[in-house]
Design an enzyme around this catalytic site. Structure first.
Site, short mmCIF file in Angstrom:
data_model
loop_
_atom_site.label_atom_id
_atom_site.label_comp_id
_atom_site.label_asym_id
_atom_site.label_seq_id
_atom_site.Cartn_x
_atom_site.Cartn_y
_atom_site.Cartn_z
N TYR A 104 0.87 -1.18 0.00
CA TYR A 104 0.00 0.00 0.00
C TYR A 104 0.90 1.23 0.00
O TYR A 104 1.42 1.65 1.03
CB TYR A 104 -0.93 -0.01 1.21
CG TYR A 104 -1.82 1.21 1.30
CD1 TYR A 104 -2.42 1.74 0.17
CD2 TYR A 104 -2.04 1.84 2.53
CE1 TYR A 104 -3.24 2.86 0.26
CE2 TYR A 104 -2.86 2.95 2.62
CZ TYR A 104 -3.45 3.46 1.48
OH TYR A 104 -4.26 4.58 1.57
N ASP A 145 -1.97 -1.14 -4.20
CA ASP A 145 -2.40 0.22 -4.52
C ASP A 145 -1.15 1.08 -4.51
O ASP A 145 -0.59 1.36 -3.46
CB ASP A 145 -3.42 0.69 -3.48
CG ASP A 145 -3.80 2.15 -3.64
OD1 ASP A 145 -3.34 2.80 -4.61
OD2 ASP A 145 -4.55 2.66 -2.79
#
Length: 252
Positions: A104, A145
């Site tokens: 992330y 992400d």
């Protein structure tokens, strides 16, 4: 082998969506981001009841990553070695003979901000670590992400903000590719304006005002095995969805 990445933006809220999606898509491994829950609150019983093992690295309210897999995970690594960081943004594990990393990446807030500097430092540390990981694990998937749209075609043409599309961010993404990684989505011919994230505001999803910021990067050993990569927009259409859609790759 089917591998997916999905920023669920609160595992507690999105758990029913996730369980249904696991049943319908049956991925072999899923990298999750933005769990927003401490490890003691991770819904392990529900995940196991769905037929999956899980390793996770969480914190209260923010961040948090996990890997769900049909086969047990081996050689689990939490956080970037040698990089002092209280934020839980990395977990890695070996599933079968494939090294899978759920990442992330820092949002960065705005170009020139302190959070942007943190993002660039974090990406530099990630790149150095991945270079080392590739020497040990020729079959590697760096999923997550990234908060980076690598090219102009990965963001809606009317996107005006610099963050996620700035030159420094795109150069950092390119440095990851230069390690010998390939963007699985771009290995195949794709329709125009395919995105993986849409803001909750301003009817962004309905207008397809989005960005492709969720990526599956494959090591060169896995590139010939890739047969398909796509964004599954169906979960984004549900009630109370994550603002991200899952991205999946199929490997021989």
């Amino acid at each position: 082998m089917k591998i997916a990445t999905w920023n669920v933006n609160s595992l507690k809220v999105r758990l029913p969506h996730l369980i249904d999606w696991l049943a319908s898509e049956s991925p072999d491994a899923v990298c999750l981001q933005e769990l927003k829950c401490e490890d003691k609150a991770f819904p392990l019983a529900e995940i196991e009841a769905a037929g999956y093992h899980a390793v996770f690295n969480g914190q209260k309210t923010y961040n948090g990553v996990a890997i769900l897999s049909k086969l047990p995970a081996q050689d689990v690594q939490r956080d970037i070695p040698g990089f002092a960081d209280e934020q839980k943004r990395i977990i890695a594990a070996t599933i079968s003979d494939v090294r899978i990393i759920s990442a992330y990446v820092v949002n960065g807030q705005a170009v020139g901000s302190e959070k942007f500097a943190y993002k660039m430092d974090w990406l530099a540390a990630l790149t150095a670590w991945i270079k080392d990981e590739l020497t040990r694990h020729p079959k590697l998937v760096l999923a997550g992400d990234y908060n980076i749209a690598p090219e102009d075609r990965d963001a809606h043409p009317d996107w005006k903000d610099e963050i996620h599309v700035s030159v420094p961010e795109r150069e950092a993404f390119r440095r990851l590719l230069d390690l010998g990684l390939a963007d699985a989505f771009r290995l195949f011919e794709q329709p125009e304006k395919i995105y993986s994230w849409w803001d909750y505001r301003m009817m962004a999803f309905r207008r397809n005002f989005g960005m492709r910021i969720d990526h599956l990067l494959l090591s060169q050993a896995l590139v010939p095995q890739a047969t398909r990569c796509w964004v599954d927009k169906a979960p984004r259409k549900l009630e109370r969805p994550s603002d991200h859609a899952p991205v999946l790759v199929e490997l021989l």
